[in-house]
Each structure stands twice: as structure tokens, then as C-alpha cells.
Write a protein that holds these residues in place. Sequence first.
Motif, PDB file in Angstrom:
ATOM      1  N   ALA A 183       7.598   8.777   4.110  1.00  0.00           N
ATOM      2  CA  ALA A 183       7.114   7.590   3.393  1.00  0.00           C
ATOM      3  C   ALA A 183       8.225   6.545   3.250  1.00  0.00           C
ATOM      4  CB  ALA A 183       6.578   7.995   2.018  1.00  0.00           C
TER       5      ALA A 183
ATOM      6  N   GLU B 200       2.643   1.749  -3.419  1.00  0.00           N
ATOM      7  CA  GLU B 200       1.767   2.275  -4.469  1.00  0.00           C
ATOM      8  C   GLU B 200       1.467   3.756  -4.241  1.00  0.00           C
ATOM      9  OE1 GLU B 200      -1.587  -0.390  -4.615  1.00  0.00           O
ATOM     10  OE2 GLU B 200      -0.322  -2.052  -5.302  1.00  0.00           O
ATOM     11  N   ASP B 201       1.399   4.138  -2.977  1.00  0.00           N
ATOM     12  CA  ASP B 201       1.152   5.540  -2.628  1.00  0.00           C
ATOM     13  C   ASP B 201       2.339   6.414  -3.051  1.00  0.00           C
ATOM     14  OD1 ASP B 201      -0.465   7.410  -0.407  1.00  0.00           O
ATOM     15  OD2 ASP B 201       1.689   7.781  -0.437  1.00  0.00           O
TER      16      ASP B 201
ATOM     17  N   LYS C 268      -0.436   2.417  -9.011  1.00  0.00           N
ATOM     18  CA  LYS C 268      -0.525   3.652  -8.225  1.00  0.00           C
ATOM     19  C   LYS C 268      -1.753   3.613  -7.330  1.00  0.00           C
ATOM     20  CE  LYS C 268       1.343   6.388 -12.004  1.00  0.00           C
ATOM     21  NZ  LYS C 268       0.888   7.175 -13.157  1.00  0.00           N
ATOM     22  N   GLU C 269      -1.540   4.106  -6.117  1.00  0.00           N
ATOM     23  CA  GLU C 269      -2.665   4.308  -5.192  1.00  0.00           C
ATOM     24  C   GLU C 269      -2.717   5.827  -5.008  1.00  0.00           C
ATOM     25  OE1 GLU C 269      -4.519   2.061  -3.075  1.00  0.00           O
ATOM     26  OE2 GLU C 269      -5.463   3.838  -2.170  1.00  0.00           O
ATOM     27  N   GLU C 270      -3.870   6.419  -5.237  1.00  0.00           N
ATOM     28  CA  GLU C 270      -3.936   7.880  -5.192  1.00  0.00           C
ATOM     29  C   GLU C 270      -3.324   8.424  -3.908  1.00  0.00           C
ATOM     30  OE1 GLU C 270      -7.820   9.528  -5.606  1.00  0.00           O
ATOM     31  OE2 GLU C 270      -7.025  11.560  -5.865  1.00  0.00           O
ATOM     32  N   CYS C 271      -2.347   9.310  -4.062  1.00  0.00           N
ATOM     33  CA  CYS C 271      -1.669   9.880  -2.904  1.00  0.00           C
ATOM     34  C   CYS C 271      -2.258  11.249  -2.601  1.00  0.00           C
ATOM     35  CB  CYS C 271      -0.169   9.998  -3.176  1.00  0.00           C
ATOM     36  SG  CYS C 271       0.710  10.754  -1.804  1.00  0.00           S
ATOM     37  N   GLU C 272      -3.270  11.250  -1.737  1.00  0.00           N
ATOM     38  CA  GLU C 272      -3.964  12.507  -1.462  1.00  0.00           C
ATOM     39  C   GLU C 272      -3.103  13.482  -0.673  1.00  0.00           C
ATOM     40  OE1 GLU C 272      -8.387  12.086  -0.767  1.00  0.00           O
ATOM     41  OE2 GLU C 272      -7.732  10.000  -0.657  1.00  0.00           O
TER      42      GLU C 272
ATOM     43  N   HIS D  27       2.709   6.796  -6.839  1.00  0.00           N
ATOM     44  CA  HIS D  27       1.841   7.845  -7.384  1.00  0.00           C
ATOM     45  C   HIS D  27       2.408   9.227  -7.062  1.00  0.00           C
ATOM     46  CE1 HIS D  27      -1.990  10.369  -7.308  1.00  0.00           C
ATOM     47  NE2 HIS D  27      -1.789  10.078  -8.564  1.00  0.00           N
TER      48      HIS D  27
ATOM     49  N   HIS E 167       0.836  -1.202   0.000  1.00  0.00           N
ATOM     50  CA  HIS E 167       0.000   0.000   0.000  1.00  0.00           C
ATOM     51  C   HIS E 167       0.871   1.251   0.000  1.00  0.00           C
ATOM     52  CE1 HIS E 167      -2.441   3.236   1.799  1.00  0.00           C
ATOM     53  NE2 HIS E 167      -3.353   2.746   1.000  1.00  0.00           N
ATOM     54  N   GLY E 168       1.891   1.252   0.845  1.00  0.00           N
ATOM     55  CA  GLY E 168       2.798   2.407   0.916  1.00  0.00           C
ATOM     56  C   GLY E 168       3.595   2.591  -0.362  1.00  0.00           C
TER      57      GLY E 168
END
Length: 164
Positions: free
Chosen positions: A115, A15-16, A71-75, A19, A12-13
Motif C-alpha cells: 500500500a 483512506e484505505d 476511512k475507506e473500509e479496507c477489506e 482504516h 482512495h489509497g
Amino acid sequence: MSVDTIQDLFEHGLEDIYHAEHELLDALDELESNTEREEIAEAFAEHREETQGHIDRLEAVFDMFGEPPEKEECEGIEGLIEEYEEFASMNPSQEVLDYHNMAAAEKTEHYEIAAYGNLIPLADQIGMGEAADLLEENLREEQSALDELKELTETYEMDAIPAE
Ligand SMILES: [Fe+2]
Ligand SMILES: [Fe+2]
């Protein structure tokens, strides 16, 4: 996607930040073209090149897992970029904008440092020592980019900006 294991946490980290690095590639381009003082603009250009290298290393890490990069959307980074755009749209003077560009970039480096700092022990924990080494290289470059920006803000001559 379930997130119950160290590996889930790690992925998860990963992919964040994958992105985030892509977002930063464009953001650093924009920072460079929005900056007038040459040494500051150059710092952005140099770190943009390093950022491309960060993406390459992250892709190598995905590869070690036998997974395609995702990619996991990095808000978090999106929020920082949005905050930056808002300030830049307020028509600041060029001197103020140059200073603010460095401050905005420093915030993104802190995000990246946190991160990578979190991912490295997770990689070690799941026996991905080689992945941890690659992430460590990214971390070192983020840290030195932050140090350089701090140095530039500390030595910035503010004569052209009125105090109040
Ligand atoms: Fe990076
Ligand atoms: Fe960075």
C-alpha cells in the motif's frame, strides 16, 4: 466519489490504509496478548506503538490536503484478521499459536508495504513531496517490522511442536 485522477487514486489509497492502520492497532493488541514467548510479544507491542505513529503521519498527510481524515473500509486487512481469528478459534497449542501469530502479522506487513509502496509515487506525481516523505517513513517501519518478524520465525525453536 469519482476516481478518475491521480489525486483520486491517491486519496482512495490513503483512506484505505488509514482504516487498515486502525484495524491493526487492535489486532496487534490481540496478537500481543495471545502470544506467550516474550520476545515475540514484545515485537508486537513495539510495532503497535509504531502503528500509532503511522496513524499520526497519515493524519498529517490528510492535513496537507486540507481534508479531515477519512476511512475507506479496507477489506484486505479485514480479511486477514478474519482468517487469523478463524485459526485462533481452532484451539491450537500455545506453541503453534505463537508461530501462527508471527505468520499472520507478516501477511499484514506485506499488505502495508504494498500500500505505501503504491502511494509514494502517486504523492510525488501530484507534487506532494512532503506527504511522500511521511509515507516513506511509514514504509521503512513496516519493512523493518517485517524483517524482524522474519528473523523471529526463522529462529523459532520448534522443539515443542510435534512434526506430525
Ligand atoms: Fe502500519
Ligand atoms: Fe505494520
